[in-house]
Structure formats: C-alpha cells, structure tokens
Scaffold this motif. Structure first.
Motif, PDB file in Angstrom:
ATOM      1  N   LEU A   1      -4.772  15.830  25.172  1.00 59.50           N
ATOM      2  CA  LEU A   1      -4.952  14.491  24.632  1.00 59.50           C
ATOM      3  C   LEU A   1      -3.933  14.221  23.543  1.00 59.50           C
ATOM      4  CD1 LEU A   1      -8.858  14.437  24.364  1.00 59.50           C
ATOM      5  CD2 LEU A   1      -7.447  13.353  26.130  1.00 59.50           C
ATOM      6  N   ASN A   2      -3.668  12.953  23.276  1.00 59.31           N
ATOM      7  CA  ASN A   2      -2.722  12.571  22.225  1.00 59.31           C
ATOM      8  C   ASN A   2      -3.339  12.786  20.848  1.00 59.31           C
ATOM      9  OD1 ASN A   2      -0.847  11.691  24.178  1.00 59.31           O
ATOM     10  ND2 ASN A   2      -1.867   9.701  24.291  1.00 59.31           N
ATOM     11  N   CYS A   3      -4.099  11.816  20.382  1.00 59.33           N
ATOM     12  CA  CYS A   3      -4.770  11.932  19.077  1.00 59.33           C
ATOM     13  C   CYS A   3      -5.952  10.969  19.067  1.00 59.33           C
ATOM     14  CB  CYS A   3      -3.817  11.656  17.917  1.00 59.33           C
ATOM     15  SG  CYS A   3      -3.009  10.056  17.972  1.00 59.33           S
ATOM     16  N   PRO A   4      -7.103  11.380  19.598  1.00 58.33           N
ATOM     17  CA  PRO A   4      -8.273  10.505  19.599  1.00 58.33           C
ATOM     18  C   PRO A   4      -8.498   9.865  18.238  1.00 58.33           C
ATOM     19  CG  PRO A   4      -8.743  12.472  20.854  1.00 58.33           C
ATOM     20  CD  PRO A   4      -7.391  12.682  20.224  1.00 58.33           C
ATOM     21  N   ASN A   5      -8.755   8.552  18.254  1.00 55.19           N
ATOM     22  CA  ASN A   5      -8.798   7.792  17.010  1.00 55.19           C
ATOM     23  C   ASN A   5     -10.192   7.349  16.623  1.00 55.19           C
ATOM     24  OD1 ASN A   5      -8.553   5.017  15.467  1.00 55.19           O
ATOM     25  ND2 ASN A   5      -6.625   6.093  15.117  1.00 55.19           N
ATOM     26  N   ASP A   6     -10.938   6.790  17.584  1.00 53.69           N
ATOM     27  CA  ASP A   6     -12.287   6.331  17.284  1.00 53.69           C
ATOM     28  C   ASP A   6     -13.167   6.573  18.501  1.00 53.69           C
ATOM     29  OD1 ASP A   6     -14.263   5.377  15.658  1.00 53.69           O
ATOM     30  OD2 ASP A   6     -13.413   3.392  15.379  1.00 53.69           O
ATOM     31  N   VAL A   7     -14.488   6.676  18.251  1.00 52.30           N
ATOM     32  CA  VAL A   7     -15.390   7.119  19.297  1.00 52.30           C
ATOM     33  C   VAL A   7     -16.731   6.422  19.136  1.00 52.30           C
ATOM     34  CG1 VAL A   7     -16.104   9.113  17.907  1.00 52.30           C
ATOM     35  CG2 VAL A   7     -16.419   9.170  20.384  1.00 52.30           C
ATOM     36  N   VAL A   8     -17.409   6.196  20.259  1.00 52.80           N
ATOM     37  CA  VAL A   8     -18.733   5.588  20.248  1.00 52.80           C
ATOM     38  C   VAL A   8     -19.509   6.158  21.433  1.00 52.80           C
ATOM     39  CG1 VAL A   8     -18.151   3.581  21.672  1.00 52.80           C
ATOM     40  CG2 VAL A   8     -19.936   3.383  19.934  1.00 52.80           C
ATOM     41  N   VAL A   9     -20.828   6.103  21.351  1.00 52.25           N
ATOM     42  CA  VAL A   9     -21.686   6.619  22.417  1.00 52.25           C
ATOM     43  C   VAL A   9     -22.383   5.456  23.102  1.00 52.25           C
ATOM     44  CG1 VAL A   9     -23.681   8.071  22.948  1.00 52.25           C
ATOM     45  CG2 VAL A   9     -22.013   8.831  21.256  1.00 52.25           C
ATOM     46  N   LEU A  10     -22.466   5.505  24.442  1.00 49.62           N
ATOM     47  CA  LEU A  10     -23.194   4.501  25.216  1.00 49.62           C
ATOM     48  C   LEU A  10     -24.585   5.060  25.507  1.00 49.62           C
ATOM     49  CD1 LEU A  10     -23.166   1.773  26.688  1.00 49.62           C
ATOM     50  CD2 LEU A  10     -22.324   2.986  28.716  1.00 49.62           C
ATOM     51  N   PRO A  11     -25.615   4.585  24.812  1.00 48.60           N
ATOM     52  CA  PRO A  11     -26.953   5.164  24.988  1.00 48.60           C
ATOM     53  C   PRO A  11     -27.544   4.960  26.375  1.00 48.60           C
ATOM     54  CG  PRO A  11     -26.819   3.878  22.970  1.00 48.60           C
ATOM     55  CD  PRO A  11     -25.588   3.579  23.757  1.00 48.60           C
TER      56      PRO A  11
END
Length: 391
Positions: free
Chosen positions: A194-204
């Motif tokens: 991967l490059n550089c993961p920046n932001d993340v969220v979860v889909l409930p």
C-alpha cells in the motif's frame, strides 16, 4: 461580544473589493485564508489567537445546529511541536480520544532526515468546563507515521503511512489500554505494498473497513517507490479480502458515511500539495457516492459497492481534509480556515473559524467537537451530535 456572525446573501454574491486575479498565492476567494483582506467575514482575533466571532452563519440551518449558546475554547496546547493533527478516535467507555501529531524530526542532531509521528490521548472531563488532560503514548510495536483512525472492536484502528521503501503503509489495530499492544491487519494489495493509508471508517452494515490511500508518502519523502494508484479500498477482516471500490482521485483523503449509511463521502485534497502550499485549479472537493448492494453479484451475501459518483461540495479554502457527519446528515470537514459545514444538499451553511485551520477533528459527547489545530486542541460546543457508532 456575540460569538455568531451572520453573512448576508449580498456579501455571498458580491465581494466588497475586486479580487486580485493575478495574485500569488491566489486571492480569488473571500475566505481562501484566514487573513483575507476582502472577506465578508469578521476575522478579528483575541490575544490568544481565537476568532472573536468564530461561528459564521451562511444559512439559518446553521443557527439551529449551533443552538442557543455555542462556545469555543483551547483545552490543550504545546508550542514545541505540532502534536495535534489527525485521527480523533473517541473511546466512550474511558472518555478518551486518541490522536496523532504532524510529522516532526525527533532527533535532528543524530538523524536529521528521520521523521516521526507521535500518538497521544486526551481525557475529557466529566462535566462541561472541566479540565482536559493529555499524554503521549507508545504503542508496542510502534505504529510508523500513524495518521487517521476510527474506533473498532473496543480499540483503535490507525492508518499507518509506513516509512522507507521496505515498510509499506498499513492498517494497524491498537489496544487502548497500556501497554497499547498493536497488530498489523493489512499492509498490501495482493502482494503490492500500500502507499500510505490516510483515513479509515467502518461500515456497520457488514463490518467491512473502508480507507483511502493517497500518495503523500512520496510527496513527503517517507519513501521513494509508489506501487499502486491512489485509490479507495474496502477490506473484509473476516475473509481477508481487499478490493478497490473507487478510483479516479488524485489524492483521496477523508472518508465518512452518512448516518443512514446510504451515502459515502470522500474528499480529494489535490488542492493542497502536501507540503503546505495550495493549488488553485485542481479539486478541493468532497464527492458523494451511493452505497448499495452490488446489483451484479450472484452470491447470497452481496458486497456493498459505491455507485453514482458526484460532486457534493467544493471547499473555498484549499482542500477539505477529515470528514464527519452528524445525526441530522450535515457534513463537516476540516479546512484551512477551520471546520466548514454543509447540509445534506451540499450547501455551505456555516463555518467554525479557527486560525491556522483544522486537518481533522472528532465528535465526542453529544454537542462536543475536539478540533486538532496543530499546536492546540480546541473544544467546540454546539447543538449537534456526531453520528458515532460503537463498532
């Protein structure tokens, strides 16, 4: 002094002075920088460098969102380094928020080229107006150049940007109790780092993890090799499957779901060059997608996909970074003049003006935002509740 200022429709339509089209940096926007001389906004600041009237109302919907007594105060500060930059992971059970610093050189005398990022946590008081306390923490093992994050499985899930060509970007889970044990969940796409993961969220709806992967590692000299395009991914931790769900971005950055999970918002921060500069003629845009079960799937457990990419909002002040939504569907984003707020139609309804700007922030208790202002953390109180889900 009243903390609220109302911006008239006339001032939204006609600048009080003629824009300097050939200016460098561009002076084309009434709020392109906090120091704009042609702005209709009242940008006066206090001796402590907070706006005297920080709540700018562009639409009456913002008045309802602010409530009868909005407020803003600095609850933590450190002038020695930019300790408060990204993430904002609220853990309700302990009333703690984990966050990450900007990049810095921890020991320039011994290694003048090695960059680091510090993870810290801040504990919220039990009563309004109380004292916050913050401290640095040290995950074990370390999470290299951590950035955005989300609460996940009673812990914290961080985007790690990695360091050097041998250490790729990753998603890393961290226990929120000492000794802050960490574990890499994902660091490659079928063998390609991967490059550089920046932001993340979860889909409930299905427990999948969605994250952005821009090219800031190259721009900011964290590594020299880029192995993948700048894309948005969906990771299923139950199966290990990783798939691309959106592309065509220059620098995908913030990501968030609407409170009903029918819409996904993703920002493209190409208008910020990653080194502190601004580019005037490229996207500084939040895009919206429909979140739907795959109509082409022949399987009983159809995956969620993104359809119908469209412009949701273009930020007037460089690029929108971190994105959050409230329970009413309003969309908030960290910008170079503070936090901008749009209603669900993509209409700018207001701004929370904070000199120096905001990269990211988080909702904590109902009616409370913690905004990361580099050398300060600013508490904002208003009449909105974040669409936070306990994953």
């Amino acid at each position: 002094m009243d903390l609220i200022q109302r911006i008239s429709p006339a001032l939204l339509s006609v600048l009080p002075t003629t824009p300097r089209r050939s200016a460098e940096p561009p002076a084309f926007s009434p709020s392109a920088t906090i120091a704009s001389t042609s702005s209709p906004l009242d940008l006066r600041t206090s001796p402590h460098n907070l706006c005297l009237r920080p709540f700018a109302v562009f639409d009456d919907d913002f008045l309802a969102l602010l409530g009868p007594s909005p407020s803003l105060r600095v609850v933590a500060q450190d002038s020695s380094f930019r300790f408060a930059h990204e993430a904002g992971i609220w853990i309700p059970s302990s009333r703690e928020c984990f966050f990450t610093s900007n990049q810095f050189y921890p020991d320039p005398s011994a290694n003048p080229t090695h960059k680091s990022i510090q993870i810290s946590k801040i504990k919220a008081p039990d009563t309004p107006g109380g004292t916050y306390s913050w401290e640095k923490i040290s995950p074990s093992p370390d999470i290299p150049t951590a950035n955005g994050g989300i609460n996940y499985n009673d812990g914290a899930l961080f985007c790690s940007q990695g360091y050097g060509d041998a250490l790729s970007g990753a998603l890393v889970y961290m226990d929120v109790h000492p000794p802050y044990a960490s574990q890499v969940l994902l660091n490659h796409f079928h063998g390609r780092p991967l490059n550089c993961p920046n932001d993340v969220v979860v889909l409930p709806l299905d427990g999948t993890i969605w994250f952005t992967d821009p090219d800031y590692a190259i721009i900011q000299n964290l590594r020299t090799v880029q192995n993948l395009p700048t894309q948005v991914y969906c990771f299923n931790p139950a199966t290990g499957n990783l798939r691309v769900v959106a592309d065509g971005f220059k620098r995908p950055n913030g990501i968030s779901f609407a409170p009903d999970f029918k819409t996904c918002y993703i920002s493209d921060t190409n208008a910020s060059n990653g080194l502190g500069g601004k580019i005037s003629d490229v996207p500084g845009t939040i895009y919206a997608f429909d979140v739907v079960l795959s109509p082409a799937s022949t399987k009983p457990n159809r995956p969620y996909i993104l359809l119908n990419k469209r412009v949701f909002a273009f930020a007037d002040s460089a690029a929108p970074d971190g994105i959050k939504t409230d329970t009413e569907g309003n969309v908030y984003s960290g910008c170079s003049d503070g936090i901008q707020v749009w209603n669900s139609d993509g209409i700018l309804i207001g701004k929370i003006l904070i000199p120096g700007g905001i990269a990211n922030f988080c909702f904590t208790d109902p009616g409370v935002i913690l905004a990361f202002n580099e050398n300060r953390i600013v508490e904002v109180r208003l009449n909105a509740t974040g669409s936070i889900v306990k994953y």
